[in-house]
Motif scaffolding. Sequence first.
Motif, PDB file in Angstrom:
ATOM      1  N   UNK A 294       1.642   4.153  67.476  1.00  0.00           N
ATOM      2  CA  UNK A 294       2.204   4.444  68.812  1.00  0.00           C
ATOM      3  C   UNK A 294       2.978   3.267  69.413  1.00  0.00           C
ATOM      4  N   UNK A 295       2.617   2.020  69.050  1.00  0.00           N
ATOM      5  CA  UNK A 295       3.343   0.856  69.580  1.00  0.00           C
ATOM      6  C   UNK A 295       4.566   0.500  68.731  1.00  0.00           C
ATOM      7  N   UNK A 296       4.945   1.398  67.803  1.00  0.00           N
ATOM      8  CA  UNK A 296       6.120   1.278  66.937  1.00  0.00           C
ATOM      9  C   UNK A 296       5.971   0.236  65.833  1.00  0.00           C
ATOM     10  N   UNK A 297       4.767  -0.216  65.569  1.00  0.00           N
ATOM     11  CA  UNK A 297       4.530  -1.092  64.423  1.00  0.00           C
ATOM     12  C   UNK A 297       4.180  -0.221  63.218  1.00  0.00           C
ATOM     13  N   UNK A 298       4.320  -0.803  62.050  1.00  0.00           N
ATOM     14  CA  UNK A 298       3.982  -0.093  60.820  1.00  0.00           C
ATOM     15  C   UNK A 298       2.622  -0.547  60.320  1.00  0.00           C
ATOM     16  N   UNK A 299       1.798   0.401  59.931  1.00  0.00           N
ATOM     17  CA  UNK A 299       0.484   0.098  59.372  1.00  0.00           C
ATOM     18  C   UNK A 299       0.509   0.497  57.903  1.00  0.00           C
ATOM     19  N   UNK A 300       0.264  -0.475  57.032  1.00  0.00           N
ATOM     20  CA  UNK A 300       0.199  -0.224  55.597  1.00  0.00           C
ATOM     21  C   UNK A 300      -1.119   0.479  55.296  1.00  0.00           C
ATOM     22  N   UNK A 301      -1.031   1.714  54.797  1.00  0.00           N
ATOM     23  CA  UNK A 301      -2.239   2.509  54.592  1.00  0.00           C
ATOM     24  C   UNK A 301      -2.598   2.707  53.123  1.00  0.00           C
ATOM     25  N   UNK A 302      -1.618   2.578  52.223  1.00  0.00           N
ATOM     26  CA  UNK A 302      -1.908   2.855  50.819  1.00  0.00           C
ATOM     27  C   UNK A 302      -0.947   2.091  49.928  1.00  0.00           C
ATOM     28  N   UNK A 303      -1.466   1.609  48.797  1.00  0.00           N
ATOM     29  CA  UNK A 303      -0.637   0.971  47.778  1.00  0.00           C
ATOM     30  C   UNK A 303      -1.068   1.507  46.423  1.00  0.00           C
ATOM     31  N   UNK A 304      -0.093   1.862  45.627  1.00  0.00           N
ATOM     32  CA  UNK A 304      -0.364   2.325  44.265  1.00  0.00           C
ATOM     33  C   UNK A 304       0.504   1.511  43.319  1.00  0.00           C
ATOM     34  N   UNK A 305      -0.133   0.911  42.320  1.00  0.00           N
ATOM     35  CA  UNK A 305       0.585   0.133  41.313  1.00  0.00           C
ATOM     36  C   UNK A 305       0.735   1.032  40.091  1.00  0.00           C
ATOM     37  N   UNK A 306       1.980   1.230  39.656  1.00  0.00           N
ATOM     38  CA  UNK A 306       2.287   2.118  38.550  1.00  0.00           C
ATOM     39  C   UNK A 306       2.552   1.280  37.301  1.00  0.00           C
ATOM     40  N   UNK A 307       1.680   1.340  36.307  1.00  0.00           N
ATOM     41  CA  UNK A 307       1.917   0.553  35.086  1.00  0.00           C
ATOM     42  C   UNK A 307       3.096   1.118  34.298  1.00  0.00           C
ATOM     43  N   UNK A 308       3.791   0.258  33.557  1.00  0.00           N
ATOM     44  CA  UNK A 308       4.922   0.696  32.746  1.00  0.00           C
ATOM     45  C   UNK A 308       4.492   1.638  31.633  1.00  0.00           C
ATOM     46  N   UNK A 309       3.322   1.367  31.084  1.00  0.00           N
ATOM     47  CA  UNK A 309       2.818   2.165  29.980  1.00  0.00           C
ATOM     48  C   UNK A 309       1.466   2.737  30.352  1.00  0.00           C
ATOM     49  N   UNK A 310       1.456   3.897  31.033  1.00  0.00           N
ATOM     50  CA  UNK A 310       0.176   4.476  31.442  1.00  0.00           C
ATOM     51  C   UNK A 310      -0.700   4.796  30.233  1.00  0.00           C
ATOM     52  N   UNK A 311      -1.974   4.634  30.407  1.00  0.00           N
ATOM     53  CA  UNK A 311      -2.926   4.901  29.316  1.00  0.00           C
ATOM     54  C   UNK A 311      -3.291   6.354  29.267  1.00  0.00           C
TER      55      UNK A 311
END
Length: 90
Positions: free
Chosen positions: A73-90
């Motif tokens: 609401x105060x126009x700031x951004x809240x980081x809620x999620x991060x996903x790291x995508x590997x180049x070679x998924x297992x």
Amino acid sequence: MVTMKALISAVLGAVFLAGCTTVDSEVHPIPGSITYGGQPRTKLTKSPPGSVIKNSFYNSSGTKVLETYVLQPDRTLKLTRREVIPDFPL
């Protein structure tokens, strides 16, 4: 008298509970994040609070990172999620 089955159940329960430690669930900015080094100088004035903003970049090791922000609401951004995508998924 404690049976062997009850003793094993108690020990396993204690082991599982020991693994339930409090973890910092807040996602912190890293180099490449929109909010790394502070909030951006420009404010998102046309987007309503609660809007979701996506950001993708490559980290220092060349791995793709996807981030999700929510406009507060105060126009700031809240980081809620991060996903790291590997180049070679297992």
